[in-house]
Design an enzyme around this catalytic site. Structure first.
Site, PDB file in Angstrom:
ATOM      1  N   GLY A  64       1.253   5.277   3.368  1.00 36.94           N
ATOM      2  CA  GLY A  64       2.242   4.344   2.825  1.00 36.94           C
ATOM      3  C   GLY A  64       3.485   5.037   2.293  1.00 36.94           C
ATOM      4  O   GLY A  64       4.618   4.619   2.572  1.00 36.94           O
ATOM      5  N   GLY A  94       0.849  -1.205   0.000  1.00 34.84           N
ATOM      6  CA  GLY A  94       0.000   0.000   0.000  1.00 34.84           C
ATOM      7  C   GLY A  94       0.875   1.242   0.000  1.00 34.84           C
ATOM      8  O   GLY A  94       0.519   2.278   0.544  1.00 34.84           O
ATOM      9  N   ARG A 109       1.866  -3.630  -7.310  1.00 34.12           N
ATOM     10  CA  ARG A 109       0.719  -4.453  -7.692  1.00 34.12           C
ATOM     11  C   ARG A 109       0.431  -4.355  -9.178  1.00 34.12           C
ATOM     12  O   ARG A 109       0.482  -3.279  -9.752  1.00 34.12           O
ATOM     13  CB  ARG A 109      -0.504  -4.033  -6.881  1.00 34.12           C
ATOM     14  N   LYS A 150     -11.180  -3.825  11.245  1.00 35.24           N
ATOM     15  CA  LYS A 150      -9.834  -3.882  11.838  1.00 35.24           C
ATOM     16  C   LYS A 150      -9.768  -4.946  12.925  1.00 35.24           C
ATOM     17  O   LYS A 150      -8.743  -5.615  13.094  1.00 35.24           O
ATOM     18  CB  LYS A 150      -9.453  -2.509  12.397  1.00 35.24           C
ATOM     19  N   LYS A 168       0.960   6.805  -9.711  1.00 34.77           N
ATOM     20  CA  LYS A 168       1.378   5.742  -8.784  1.00 34.77           C
ATOM     21  C   LYS A 168       2.669   5.090  -9.266  1.00 34.77           C
ATOM     22  O   LYS A 168       3.576   4.841  -8.479  1.00 34.77           O
ATOM     23  CB  LYS A 168       0.278   4.682  -8.642  1.00 34.77           C
ATOM     24  N   HIS A 175     -16.726   9.177  12.642  1.00 32.31           N
ATOM     25  CA  HIS A 175     -15.378   9.159  13.235  1.00 32.31           C
ATOM     26  C   HIS A 175     -15.047  10.527  13.826  1.00 32.31           C
ATOM     27  O   HIS A 175     -14.499  10.647  14.925  1.00 32.31           O
ATOM     28  CB  HIS A 175     -14.338   8.794  12.170  1.00 32.31           C
TER      29      HIS A 175
END
Lengths: 346, 346
Positions: B27, B21, B46, B172, B55, B304
């Site tokens: 990351g 990641g 990936r 998680k 990326k 959150h």
């Protein structure tokens, strides 16, 4: 300040630059090149950035390197005019990828903002220096240079281009017409094959990295293209902005060592990697047929690809009097060679 | 190599790290911190990266800085196992943003790959050193540490969380359970308010930059949060990976100078900018009511936000025996203070 003094200012100092589209693929390199070459560099921070943290942090990294962020929006013409007024040179690097039709509207708004900023300036010069000026005099006091978002094949030579990819060229020509009608000093920077999109993948579609076994060669693979590291494109672009030789001209990039056929590019990679690839020849007819079932954007991209890879649209003409070649003007710029570029993929 | 020698190797040298990641928000900072702290750093490249040039170029920039790219795919378990076998420590930083349900599946695949890589290694040790080992012995020979993609509020304390944001915590916890059942050595790095998302905007929703006139204060604005520069989070994260004190523990970050109320944060900005902002108090009830008409992802994010801003979920508990505090363990790390952080927005 008289027009003469105004021009002297430009000769003595480096022009101030505004980059519009600074977080894009070419834009971010233009900002870096502008800072590197010592220009006071403004970057348009668009309200539309919203919650795009990567773009915001890229803008903040420009600021940390010395760029000045100026807020504005294409929904607020006044903000564009204010941004333009701060500078001598405006460089637009808005993406035309995916054939975004709003890119042309934004560029036309920018042309309008340059006209408006120019006229306001002229008026104040007129009052102090000349009295009431004529329209033609007004027109001379725009920014000293505008570089619209080109960085592709020369649209003036692509009247024959395949639909739907031709839209990109048509739109660029509309922007050129608006610039020239407004008598805005310009340079059109046409570019070459961006290495990121054409070299790492040895000009294969649907990948960005070198194929491991087989490779498609377009026609005989001997058509010449120009492969450039995008950082070099940005360096040349900034070199032109204060250069009288590129005023109202088109810049082409043809560093001799960067003019290569696809076959040669593949050969370079095979030598570096020590592995020969199986080559599959795709004729022009086969390539065109393979476009049929693709969606609009892919078809557009493949059309451009066809012009470059089969017709040689980057190299199949002599540069005329309305053009200049970058490596000829700026021999001090050492361009990355593609054998060097490809090493990172080993 | 016996288990003892294997452990010695870890004590004497720096562990080898794999980041999964690596192109993401956290990351990319983890990769940089890992290289900065001298770890041999592998990055999973990936296949799914496809035509995402940003990326790819980020990955290549890691490579230029010394990282090693290792190809793999979540559709190819063997490739994950091979990648894991190269390293001692695996750090997963796959995004959970937008409540991507496939993130949990990918993490569970990674746990499986770590199990598989561990068992294969054990088998060869067994043959040469021990003969046939027991299951419990097999389990000790996994990677030396796995850090799953956490970097948020401690999910073990969020059983009461509001839907739909609670999904993140539930997922998680599922990953934690898989890790612990497989007896994979772990550290859970819970993080604090990422400065990029919580500080530049003075904790306002729908912007990433400081408001110019008015500001919403949550409740009395006195609830304490922990605001951290993301680079510091990455630095602490890498500090833990070879540290026996954080083995099978949760890391919390509470540098004293980074624990601030929203009111204090606003005050810092007002002092820096020299301009007082109009303050509008939003009660918890009003905030919850404003979530009603939002879409799924926005509702999750706002939930959150509620826990942090109204309940103080980052600071309203004592760290127990299963946890460690980062600035206490690593006093040599000088964290960016938020008055420094905010200066770039002036």
């Amino acid at each position: 300040m008289t027009l003469e003094k105004h021009q002297n200012k430009r000769i003595m100092g480096k022009s101030k630059v505004l980059v519009v589209g600074a977080t894009g693929y070419i834009g971010k390199r233009i900002v870096k090149a502008s800072l590197d070459q010592g220009h006071t560099t403004y970057v348009l921070q668009r309200h539309e950035i919203g919650l795009d943290i990567d773009k915001l942090q890229l803008l903040l990294s420009f600021k940390k390197q010395g760029a000045r962020l100026v807020e504005g929006s294409f929904s607020d013409q006044k903000s564009l005019v204010e941004a333009v007024k701060k500078v001598d040179v405006v460089i637009c690097t808005l993406s035309g990828v995916h054939f975004k039709s709003h890119s042309i509207l934004m560029q036309l708004k920018l042309v309008d903002a340059i006209k408006e900023a120019g006229n306001v300036k002229s008026l104040s010069y007129d009052l102090f220096a000349y009295g009431k000026g004529s329209d033609s005099r007004l027109a001379t006091k725009h920014v000293s240079r505008f570089l619209p978002s080109e960085f592709g094949m020369d649209p003036a030579r692509m009247g024959h281009a395949l639909a739907p990819g031709r839209e990109t060229f048509d739109q660029k020509m509309i922007v050129r017409k608006a610039i020239e009608e407004a008598k805005i000093p310009f340079t059109y920077v046409t570019a070459s094959c961006f290495a990121g999109y054409f070299v790492g993948n040895l000009s294969q579609l649907e990948t960005l990295t070198p194929p491991k076994d087989k490779i498609y060669l377009y026609g005989d693979g001997n058509v010449k293209a120009v492969y450039m590291d995008e950082d070099d494109i940005a360096t040349f672009t900034i070199k032109t902005i204060d250069d009288p030789r590129t005023l109202n001209k088109t810049l082409y990039m043809r560093p001799p060592e960067n003019i290569l056929s696809q076959r040669k590019l593949v050969e370079i990679w095979e030598k570096l990697s020590g592995k020969e690839l199986e080559k599959i020849i795709i004729s022009g007819e086969e390539f065109l047929a393979s476009m049929e079932d693709k969606d609009y954007a892919a078809k557009g991209g493949m059309g451009h690809f066809y012009h470059i890879s089969y017709e040689g649209s980057l190299t199949n003409f002599e540069i005329g009097e309305d053009g200049e070649e970058a490596s000829n003007l700026y021999p001090e710029v050492i361009c990355t060679r593609m054998d060097e570029y490809l090493k990172i993929f080993l």
